[in-house]
Structures are given as C-alpha cells and as structure tokens.
Enzyme design. Structure first.
Site, short mmCIF file in Angstrom:
data_model
loop_
_atom_site.label_atom_id
_atom_site.label_comp_id
_atom_site.label_asym_id
_atom_site.label_seq_id
_atom_site.Cartn_x
_atom_site.Cartn_y
_atom_site.Cartn_z
N GLU A 1 0.85 -1.20 0.00
CA GLU A 1 0.00 0.00 0.00
C GLU A 1 0.88 1.26 0.00
OE1 GLU A 1 -2.77 -0.17 3.23
OE2 GLU A 1 -3.88 -1.86 2.36
N LYS B 1 -5.49 5.52 -42.44
CA LYS B 1 -5.20 4.14 -42.04
C LYS B 1 -6.40 3.51 -41.36
CE LYS B 1 -3.60 4.30 -37.32
NZ LYS B 1 -3.52 5.59 -36.73
N THR C 1 2.28 2.53 -35.82
CA THR C 1 1.73 3.54 -36.73
C THR C 1 2.82 4.37 -37.38
OG1 THR C 1 -0.31 3.70 -35.44
CG2 THR C 1 0.21 5.57 -36.84
#
Length: 315
Positions: free
Chosen positions: A43, A196, A230
């Site tokens: 934590e 694209k 890309t």
C-alpha cells in the site's frame, strides 16, 4: 519571477521527479518536502514533511505507466494536502493516462478517462493542468477548471531551428489533422494525411497517403507514440512515395513493447519527444531527442498562481 504574497509550493510523486525539480528550479522555489513510499504490504504511504496550510499547491505527477500506481500516488497526495489545509491544490498531470479510453467504441466498454477525472476531482484537486490530451473533449469530463497546454509550440521551435528545406507535415491518421495543421502553420509548411485502418488495438494498417510527399522532408506528428507501429509503418509508406527523409515527433513518448526495436529498424531519421513522461537511459537511443516542457509548465503555474490568463502564453 515576482511571485505573489500567497505561498506557492510544488510537490512531486514518483512518476517524474526530474520534471518537477526542473519546474521548481525554473520558478526559483524549492521542491516541497514529501515522501511517497510503500508499506510492506504494497500500500502507498504518503508523508508531507512541511506545512502547507493556506498554500497554493501544485502536484506534478503524470499518470504514465504504471498508470494505476502513479494515479493512486496522485490521489493519496492530493488527499494528504487537502487534509493539511492547503488553500488550493492543482493536479499537474502532463501526461493523462487512460485518455485513449474516452468513449464507448463497442458495447459494454468503460469510459475510463471520465472515471479518472471523477477520481481526481473527488480526491480534492481544485484545478488540473495537462498537455495534449488524446481527445480535447476530455476537458469536459471535469467539473473543475482545466488548463490544456499544447506541445506543438515546443516541437515547432525545434524544427524551425533545423532549417529544413521543402518541408511537409504529415498526420498519421485523420483524427490528428488539427495537430498537424497547427505545426504546419507555425513552421510554414503544407500538410499531408495518412488514411489508415486499425483492425484491433495496437495494430495499425497503412492504407493511403493524401498529399504529395515526393522529395520532401517529412515531419510526422502524433500526440502519443506507444508501440510505434503507426509511425514506423507510416514512415516506410512515406519513403515508398518518394519522401526525402522522415522525422517524427510527439508530446508523450510512451514507447512500450516493441517500440524501440521498431524505431531502431525503421527509416525514421529522428524521433523528437518531450519529457512529459520520463525516459529511462535504455530508451534514450540515438534516434530519440528529448525537449523539456518545464519552462512551459512553470510559466503556466505562475499564471495560475497570479490569477493571470494562461491562454495568453500561446497568442
């Protein structure tokens, strides 16, 4: 810098302490004393080691990978500062994680970008400062003021100083045309667009190039470069269409998975990025050039602190 009488304090989580340090240095203030660590069960533990009562506090914490950890750190820091009676808390989130989950693309999809906005607001932030949101509409997910800073001016200045001849700016998809136009206007270039289709997440398929790139120095711009599919496929398609050279740039270099290998093996001459997300030494390959957003964020922080216009920065 003539900061007003109200105390301004800059704090940082563990996401990008180097950027926070640079911003504090630019402003001529010391970074706030805080410690964000872990209990033995994992934590998050947050200790604010100085008084913030009545202060104007800015927490610098991009929610970059691991996004969940950095988001929880941000929320816990905001809560600690709010309970310590800070006058106002601004979450400075240069990279807004989960921004790509901004709408329902299919049935039963979450809209996580909105959920994150709710969490930051409920946590106690009274203002958010961010850069190049994946979708500008995310500003509307907040019911508190959002300062949305563009990365294009920083990238444009770099390319202007390169003195490239016969330049064309290319958007890698239809959604990025506004960004490409903003860069082209600043450096006095024309634009082209790659049309694209993306069959599934992180898989790009190049289709068509709208515009003439023959014998041009191409600058391909995106907001985020993640796995690099890309831009590397786009760069290859541009070179096939007769481009002289291809530079790429983005504000947020996520560069996950195969991105670096793809970049190394690509026809791209240079990838210009900013430090909204910290790049570890192993990601700083020779093709990568990092520009700092600290002066821009520092200037915006001063303007928010002094109740001046932030948009005037870009006029």
């Amino acid at each position: 810098m003539g900061l007003s009488g109200r105390r301004l304090k800059i704090f940082s989580g563990n996401a990008n302490p180097a950027l926070a340090e640079e911003i504090a240095e630019y402003l001529g203030v010391s970074l706030g004393e805080a410690q964000v660590s872990r209990f033995s069960d994992g934590e998050i533990q947050c200790k604010i080691n100085e008084s913030v009562r009545g202060a104007d506090v800015f927490v610098v914490q991009p929610t970059c990978p691991p996004a969940d950890q950095h988001l929880m750190e941000l929320l816990i820091m905001i809560d600690a500062l709010r309970r310590a009676s800070a006058r106002r808390i601004t979450a400075v989130v240069p990279y807004y994680g989960y921004a790509r989950q901004d709408r329902k693309a299919r049935g039963r999809d979450p809209i996580t970008a909105k959920l994150i906005a709710n969490l930051i607001t409920v946590g106690g932030a009274r203002r958010v400062m961010t850069m190049d949101l994946h979708a500008g509409q995310i500003q509307g997910f907040f019911d508190i003021p959002v300062d949305h800073l563009p990365g294009v001016p920083i990238l444009a200045e770099y390319f202007q100083n390169k003195n490239l001849k016969e330049t064309i700016v290319v958007s890698p998809d239809l959604g990025g045309v506004t960004r490409a136009r903003a860069l082209a206007d600043r450096i006095g270039a024309t634009i082209a667009i790659i049309d694209k289709r993306r069959p599934e997440p992180n898989v790009a398929e190049i289709m068509n190039i709208i515009g003439d790139v023959r014998d041009k120095s191409v600058i391909m711009i995106d907001d985020i470069i993640d796995t690099g599919g890309t831009i590397t496929q786009g760069a290859a398609a541009l070179m096939e269409r007769g481009a002289k050279e291809v530079f790429t740039c983005c504000t947020h270099p996520v560069l996950s998975g195969p991105a670096l290998e793809r970049l190394e093996n690509s026809v791209i001459s240079e990838l210009v990025v900013t430090n909204t997300i910290p790049l570890p030494p192993e990601k700083r390959i020779s093709k990568v050039k990092v520009l700092s957003v600290a002066p821009l964020l520092g200037e915006a922080i001063v303007r928010v602190h002094e109740d001046l216009s932030v948009s005037k920065l870009f006029d």
